[in-house]
Design a protein around this motif. Structure first.
Motif, PDB file in Angstrom:
ATOM      1  N   LYS A  29      13.237  22.448 -22.783  1.00  0.00           N
ATOM      2  CA  LYS A  29      12.166  21.534 -22.213  1.00  0.00           C
ATOM      3  C   LYS A  29      11.355  21.708 -20.600  1.00  0.00           C
ATOM      4  O   LYS A  29      10.741  21.866 -20.622  1.00  0.00           O
ATOM      5  N   LYS A  30      12.330  22.143 -20.215  1.00  0.00           N
ATOM      6  CA  LYS A  30      11.615  22.941 -19.111  1.00  0.00           C
ATOM      7  C   LYS A  30      10.841  23.719 -19.583  1.00  0.00           C
ATOM      8  O   LYS A  30      10.111  23.762 -18.197  1.00  0.00           O
ATOM      9  N   LEU A  31      11.246  24.253 -19.191  1.00  0.00           N
ATOM     10  CA  LEU A  31      10.501  25.686 -19.877  1.00  0.00           C
ATOM     11  C   LEU A  31       9.311  25.851 -20.793  1.00  0.00           C
ATOM     12  O   LEU A  31       7.351  26.081 -20.228  1.00  0.00           O
ATOM     13  N   GLN A  32       8.930  24.337 -21.524  1.00  0.00           N
ATOM     14  CA  GLN A  32       7.962  23.985 -21.966  1.00  0.00           C
ATOM     15  C   GLN A  32       6.866  23.666 -21.297  1.00  0.00           C
ATOM     16  O   GLN A  32       5.332  23.508 -21.712  1.00  0.00           O
ATOM     17  N   GLN A  33       7.358  22.560 -20.248  1.00  0.00           N
ATOM     18  CA  GLN A  33       6.180  22.319 -19.901  1.00  0.00           C
ATOM     19  C   GLN A  33       6.184  23.326 -17.685  1.00  0.00           C
ATOM     20  O   GLN A  33       5.815  22.934 -17.323  1.00  0.00           O
ATOM     21  N   ASN A  34       6.307  24.587 -18.208  1.00  0.00           N
ATOM     22  CA  ASN A  34       6.267  25.031 -17.157  1.00  0.00           C
ATOM     23  C   ASN A  34       5.150  26.243 -17.888  1.00  0.00           C
ATOM     24  O   ASN A  34       4.633  26.559 -18.439  1.00  0.00           O
ATOM     25  N   ILE A  39       2.654  31.276 -20.180  1.00  0.00           N
ATOM     26  CA  ILE A  39       1.500  32.969 -19.432  1.00  0.00           C
ATOM     27  C   ILE A  39       2.172  34.339 -20.160  1.00  0.00           C
ATOM     28  O   ILE A  39       1.488  35.048 -20.760  1.00  0.00           O
ATOM     29  N   LEU A  40       3.214  34.231 -19.296  1.00  0.00           N
ATOM     30  CA  LEU A  40       4.317  35.468 -20.234  1.00  0.00           C
ATOM     31  C   LEU A  40       4.341  35.650 -21.370  1.00  0.00           C
ATOM     32  O   LEU A  40       4.969  36.680 -21.690  1.00  0.00           O
ATOM     33  N   ALA A  41       4.328  34.383 -22.257  1.00  0.00           N
ATOM     34  CA  ALA A  41       4.573  34.090 -23.349  1.00  0.00           C
ATOM     35  C   ALA A  41       3.830  35.261 -24.208  1.00  0.00           C
ATOM     36  O   ALA A  41       4.272  35.230 -25.754  1.00  0.00           O
ATOM     37  N   PHE A  57      -3.095  36.820 -21.942  1.00  0.00           N
ATOM     38  CA  PHE A  57      -3.672  35.750 -21.586  1.00  0.00           C
ATOM     39  C   PHE A  57      -4.629  36.153 -20.094  1.00  0.00           C
ATOM     40  O   PHE A  57      -5.041  35.449 -19.461  1.00  0.00           O
ATOM     41  N   PHE A  58      -4.166  37.302 -19.847  1.00  0.00           N
ATOM     42  CA  PHE A  58      -4.885  37.518 -18.642  1.00  0.00           C
ATOM     43  C   PHE A  58      -5.855  38.283 -18.799  1.00  0.00           C
ATOM     44  O   PHE A  58      -6.816  38.978 -18.479  1.00  0.00           O
TER      45      PHE A  58
END
Length: 320
Positions: A29-34, A39-41, A57-58
């Motif tokens: 859940k913390k990752l879902q909100q980050n 971006i890194l995924a 993303f970049f």
């Protein structure tokens, strides 16, 4: 064939089901909100111009679309259009993938340099039409406009959401951000961040200029001493011809870093909305909201604000 063997082979080939929110662990859940985790995924891809490999993303992907009249292929950033946001990207062929920096897009637009950034697969896809491919003269401005529209669309969803706690306006100075809970980023609604960056950059450039002048003066004294005391005429003439070194403009005016502020031992970004979106867009964004007249606004940590944060970051990176 034995059905047990067939099922065993296909066991790990089936697509994974999207996990339900109720089944997520606290860390998930913390990752879902980050936003940075999202971006890194994104898959790593290579820029056709710089050969730099970064998460997709970049990058800015330019796909070929046929002109309705001339039927010539045009390179267009179709995935950045507002109508495509939030939708699954369909296969549009091989893109011309570039780092999402405005200066790179501007550089490639001169003397058809973008032709050298095309991958072999894209050239094979275009075939004889490669030489007829069209690059818009306003490509850099077009990408900027699309990025701004995307950021505004996601910000409107947050500002107009029924959950009013997602955005909390305040005007007590940037340091008072620690008085809020769950801060993801700070939105500068008045444009004061740009002025702070300008003042800081000017102060740094003035200090570097003073150091540079001191170095020039020291070199001049050494040169004058050698011209007076050394007997070798050739050495003296060479020293008299070569001018004293000067600081390069890029050193005197270093690039600005992204603005951040301290928040309970960590750093949270500050986004200058006036500098990123323009004053007119900011006025339209804040119209009818509780943030009208506020100097800053806090964007809370939530999966509902992730898209807005990622588009703001992408826009900020593009303008560097």
């Amino acid at each position: 064939m034995d059905p047990i063997i067939v099922s065993a082979r296909q066991r790990y080939k089936e697509p994974k089901h999207t996990p339900k929110p109720s089944s997520l662990t606290p860390f998930q859940k913390k990752l879902q909100q980050n936003p940075y985790a999202h971006i890194l995924a994104s898959p790593v891809r290579m820029c056709g111009s710089t050969q730099v490999r970064l998460p997709s993303f970049f990058h800015v992907d330019l796909y070929t679309k046929l002109h309705p009249e001339t039927r010539d292929p045009w390179l267009l950033p179709t995935t950045l259009s507002v109508s495509s946001l939030g939708k699954r990207v369909v296969d549009q062929g091989t893109p011309l993938r570039l780092l999402g920096r405005r200066r790179i897009v501007q550089y490639l637009g001169v003397k058809r340099r973008w032709l050298y950034a095309m991958s072999l697969r894209l050239r094979e896809q275009l075939g004889v039409r490669t030489s007829k491919t069209v690059w818009r003269e306003d490509m850099a401005d077009l990408v900027l406009e699309l990025l701004r529209n995307a950021a505004v669309k996601e910000l409107k969803r947050v500002f107009q959401h029924s959950n009013a706690s997602l955005v909390v306006p305040y005007s007590n100075g940037i340091a008072s951000v620690e008085g809020h809970d769950g801060v993801a980023c700070v939105l500068d609604l008045s444009g004061s961040t740009t002025m702070r960056q300008f003042e800081a950059a000017r102060a740094r450039s003035e200090k570097l200029a003073e150091k540079g002048d001191d170095l020039v003066e020291q070199v001049r004294k050494i040169r004058d001493w050698k011209r007076t005391n050394l007997k070798e005429p050739m050495l003296g003439s060479e020293l008299s011809v070569n001018p004293a070194p000067r600081l390069a403009p890029a050193v005197k005016n270093p690039p600005l870093q992204f603005e951040t502020t301290q928040y309970w031992g960590s750093e949270v970004p500050i986004y200058d909305l006036v500098g990123l979106l323009g004053k007119d867009r900011v006025v339209g964004l804040l119209a009818g909201t509780a943030s009208v007249g506020a100097e800053y606004a806090v964007l809370k940590t939530s999966k509902l604000t992730v898209a807005a944060q990622t588009w703001l970051y992408k826009l900020q990176v593009y303008l560097v």
